[in-house]
Design an enzyme around this catalytic site. Structure first.
Site, PDB file in Angstrom:
ATOM      1  N   ARG A  21       0.155  -1.360 -22.559  1.00  0.00           N
ATOM      2  CA  ARG A  21      -0.229  -1.763 -23.921  1.00  0.00           C
ATOM      3  C   ARG A  21      -0.176  -0.599 -24.899  1.00  0.00           C
ATOM      4  O   ARG A  21       0.346  -0.743 -26.007  1.00  0.00           O
ATOM      5  CB  ARG A  21      -1.618  -2.394 -23.937  1.00  0.00           C
ATOM      6  CG  ARG A  21      -1.670  -3.738 -23.239  1.00  0.00           C
ATOM      7  CD  ARG A  21      -3.069  -4.297 -23.228  1.00  0.00           C
ATOM      8  NE  ARG A  21      -3.960  -3.355 -22.557  1.00  0.00           N
ATOM      9  CZ  ARG A  21      -5.261  -3.264 -22.767  1.00  0.00           C
ATOM     10  NH1 ARG A  21      -5.859  -4.048 -23.636  1.00  0.00           N
ATOM     11  NH2 ARG A  21      -5.991  -2.395 -22.113  1.00  0.00           N
ATOM     12  N   ASN A  39      -3.833  -7.821 -22.671  1.00  0.00           N
ATOM     13  CA  ASN A  39      -3.794  -8.244 -21.269  1.00  0.00           C
ATOM     14  C   ASN A  39      -4.231  -9.696 -21.167  1.00  0.00           C
ATOM     15  O   ASN A  39      -5.100 -10.144 -21.918  1.00  0.00           O
ATOM     16  CB  ASN A  39      -4.733  -7.391 -20.413  1.00  0.00           C
ATOM     17  CG  ASN A  39      -4.200  -6.013 -20.147  1.00  0.00           C
ATOM     18  OD1 ASN A  39      -3.007  -5.749 -20.254  1.00  0.00           O
ATOM     19  ND2 ASN A  39      -5.079  -5.100 -19.793  1.00  0.00           N
TER      20      ASN A  39
END
Length: 90
Positions: A21, A39
């Site tokens: 990320r 996520n």
């Protein structure tokens, strides 16, 4: 100059717990893209990416070349363009 598009992207594989990320945010910001990455409960990562189609394609290619994440597959869906600023990790 091409107009902006928005894509909802789901990335499957070993993409959680490996810095995916934060790296995606860094790459997207560098390409002038906006949106977010987060996520998901099933181990995948979901991204909403908005900007120039060529920049989005470049982001996807860069993500596929990450040496510390293993991408099994990606799914993409077109979305309506909305006004966003910056690229954020959720």
């Amino acid at each position: 100059m091409e107009c902006e598009i928005t894509k909802m992207i789901r990335v499957y594989g070993i993409v959680q717990g490996v810095g995916f990320r934060s790296r995606a945010r860094w790459m997207a910001s560098g390409l002038g893209l906006t949106g977010w990455v987060k996520n998901e409960w099933d181990g995948s990562v979901e991204m909403e990416v908005q900007g120039d189609p060529a920049a989005i394609a470049k982001l996807l290619e860069q993500l596929k070349r990450m040496s510390y994440a293993w991408i099994d597959r990606m799914s993409c869906m077109d979305m309506d363009v909305i006004e966003e600023s910056g690229f954020h990790v959720r």
